[in-house]
Design a protein around this motif. Structure first.
Motif, mmCIF file in Angstrom:
data_model
loop_
_atom_site.group_PDB
_atom_site.id
_atom_site.type_symbol
_atom_site.label_atom_id
_atom_site.label_comp_id
_atom_site.label_asym_id
_atom_site.label_seq_id
_atom_site.Cartn_x
_atom_site.Cartn_y
_atom_site.Cartn_z
ATOM 1 N N ASP A 141 -23.527 23.735 22.009
ATOM 2 C CA ASP A 141 -24.679 22.998 21.475
ATOM 3 C C ASP A 141 -24.271 21.814 20.616
ATOM 4 O O ASP A 141 -25.078 21.295 19.842
ATOM 5 C CB ASP A 141 -25.563 23.934 20.655
ATOM 6 C CG ASP A 141 -24.805 24.579 19.500
ATOM 7 O OD1 ASP A 141 -23.573 24.441 19.450
ATOM 8 O OD2 ASP A 141 -25.460 25.237 18.659
ATOM 9 N N PHE A 142 -23.022 21.365 20.742
ATOM 10 C CA PHE A 142 -22.564 20.225 19.943
ATOM 11 C C PHE A 142 -23.393 18.969 20.205
ATOM 12 O O PHE A 142 -23.773 18.267 19.250
ATOM 13 C CB PHE A 142 -21.085 19.952 20.206
ATOM 14 C CG PHE A 142 -20.596 18.661 19.599
ATOM 15 C CD1 PHE A 142 -20.374 18.567 18.230
ATOM 16 C CD2 PHE A 142 -20.386 17.538 20.385
ATOM 17 C CE1 PHE A 142 -19.933 17.383 17.657
ATOM 18 C CE2 PHE A 142 -19.953 16.346 19.826
ATOM 19 C CZ PHE A 142 -19.722 16.280 18.461
ATOM 20 N N ARG B 91 -28.653 15.201 14.062
ATOM 21 C CA ARG B 91 -28.189 14.530 12.840
ATOM 22 C C ARG B 91 -28.348 13.016 12.923
ATOM 23 O O ARG B 91 -28.485 12.355 11.897
ATOM 24 C CB ARG B 91 -26.720 14.887 12.575
ATOM 25 C CG ARG B 91 -26.509 16.329 12.157
ATOM 26 C CD ARG B 91 -25.112 16.530 11.588
ATOM 27 N NE ARG B 91 -24.084 16.221 12.558
ATOM 28 C CZ ARG B 91 -23.508 17.143 13.354
ATOM 29 N NH1 ARG B 91 -23.919 18.415 13.286
ATOM 30 N NH2 ARG B 91 -22.583 16.795 14.215
ATOM 31 N N HIS B 92 -28.306 12.459 14.124
ATOM 32 C CA HIS B 92 -28.389 11.001 14.288
ATOM 33 C C HIS B 92 -29.477 10.643 15.298
ATOM 34 O O HIS B 92 -29.279 9.781 16.159
ATOM 35 C CB HIS B 92 -27.041 10.436 14.760
ATOM 36 C CG HIS B 92 -25.873 10.871 13.942
ATOM 37 N ND1 HIS B 92 -25.187 12.046 14.178
ATOM 38 C CD2 HIS B 92 -25.281 10.299 12.862
ATOM 39 C CE1 HIS B 92 -24.201 12.169 13.304
ATOM 40 N NE2 HIS B 92 -24.228 11.120 12.492
ATOM 41 N N ILE B 93 -30.624 11.277 15.195
ATOM 42 C CA ILE B 93 -31.633 11.143 16.249
ATOM 43 C C ILE B 93 -32.196 9.734 16.339
ATOM 44 O O ILE B 93 -32.437 9.221 17.431
ATOM 45 C CB ILE B 93 -32.752 12.181 16.028
ATOM 46 C CG1 ILE B 93 -33.723 12.142 17.217
ATOM 47 C CG2 ILE B 93 -33.486 11.972 14.702
ATOM 48 C CD1 ILE B 93 -34.669 13.310 17.238
ATOM 49 N N ARG B 94 -32.390 9.063 15.202
ATOM 50 C CA ARG B 94 -32.947 7.710 15.257
ATOM 51 C C ARG B 94 -31.946 6.712 15.836
ATOM 52 O O ARG B 94 -32.327 5.792 16.559
ATOM 53 C CB ARG B 94 -33.409 7.289 13.865
ATOM 54 C CG ARG B 94 -34.701 7.980 13.426
ATOM 55 C CD ARG B 94 -35.251 7.382 12.136
ATOM 56 N NE ARG B 94 -36.602 7.866 11.853
ATOM 57 C CZ ARG B 94 -36.870 8.993 11.219
ATOM 58 N NH1 ARG B 94 -35.848 9.752 10.781
ATOM 59 N NH2 ARG B 94 -38.121 9.366 11.021
ATOM 60 N N VAL B 95 -30.677 6.878 15.479
ATOM 61 C CA VAL B 95 -29.649 5.993 16.045
ATOM 62 C C VAL B 95 -29.543 6.203 17.555
ATOM 63 O O VAL B 95 -29.488 5.241 18.334
ATOM 64 C CB VAL B 95 -28.291 6.252 15.359
ATOM 65 C CG1 VAL B 95 -27.207 5.384 16.007
ATOM 66 C CG2 VAL B 95 -28.385 5.950 13.871
ATOM 67 N N VAL B 96 -29.547 7.464 17.972
ATOM 68 C CA VAL B 96 -29.493 7.759 19.407
ATOM 69 C C VAL B 96 -30.741 7.220 20.111
ATOM 70 O O VAL B 96 -30.657 6.678 21.214
ATOM 71 C CB VAL B 96 -29.340 9.277 19.630
ATOM 72 C CG1 VAL B 96 -29.411 9.604 21.109
ATOM 73 C CG2 VAL B 96 -28.025 9.775 19.046
ATOM 74 N N GLY B 97 -31.900 7.360 19.461
ATOM 75 C CA GLY B 97 -33.124 6.819 20.038
ATOM 76 C C GLY B 97 -33.061 5.323 20.220
ATOM 77 O O GLY B 97 -33.518 4.792 21.242
#
Length: 202
Positions: free
Chosen positions: A169-170, A177-183
């Motif tokens: 699940d990494f 932890r970085h959902i907005r950056v990934v988005g």
């Protein structure tokens, strides 16, 4: 007819890519604006699929030795006939130059010649071995029992697939932890793909 089919397949593929880019764009916007909804959706849609259920039908032993030895003359005839046919085709009825000429339209001639030569040698040797096996099976099947006992080894697939039955699940934790950056990266990537797709369709 072939050109029309190619156009239909190309248009279908481009439509599929375009719809996927639109969904990715909306998903990326959701990751930036409403990340908690995206995380809940991910938790709801995530399902663990154990590979042991998929490999269970493969981990069954199917015994055919009794059938083969009971019909050893028929099986020996089939194996011997098939192997002799393959040998006849490659030794007397196979035009290697014509085959190389046809295949070199897409690949380098030297590579095609080498691969074709290796294939002919491999199939010829295998056919010779199969002819010997077929002849022994037809005449004296008892001579095959020792070879069969040495070559017949069971390999369980669950030992091989055990490494796949581990949940990693990494990526999910990293995205949380970085959902907005990934988005933002997803939005930029989908916009770039849509722009390239638009240029291509012009």
């Amino acid at each position: 007819m072939t050109g029309m089919l190619s156009d239909i397949l190309l248009q279908s593929f481009l439509m599929f890519v375009g719809v996927g880019c639109v969904f990715a764009l909306l998903f990326g916007i959701g990751m930036m604006v409403r990340p908690h909804i995206v995380l809940k959706l991910n938790d709801y849609t995530s399902r663990w699929i154990a590979t042991d259920r998929l490999s269970h039908p493969l981990d069954r032993i199917f015994r055919i030795e009794r059938f083969v030895y009971r019909n050893h003359r028929v099986m020996g005839t089939l194996i011997l006939g098939g192997s002799l046919f393959v040998l006849y085709v490659f030794l007397f009825n196979f035009d290697q130059k014509v085959t190389i000429t046809v295949l070199t339209r897409e690949m380098p001639r030297a590579l095609v010649a080498w691969l074709l030569e290796a294939m002919v040698i491999l199939l010829s040797v295998g056919s010779m071995f199969a002819a010997i096996v077929g002849a022994l099976l037809f005449v004296r099947p008892s001579l095959m029992r020792g070879f069969e006992a040495a070559a017949n080894r069971w390999r369980a697939t669950d030992e091989t697939l055990m490494r796949l039955d581990v949940m990693r699940d990494f990526p999910d934790r990293f995205i949380e932890r970085h959902i907005r950056v990934v988005g933002m990266l997803v939005v930029l990537g989908s916009l770039y793909a849509l722009s390239v797709l638009g240029i291509f369709l012009r």
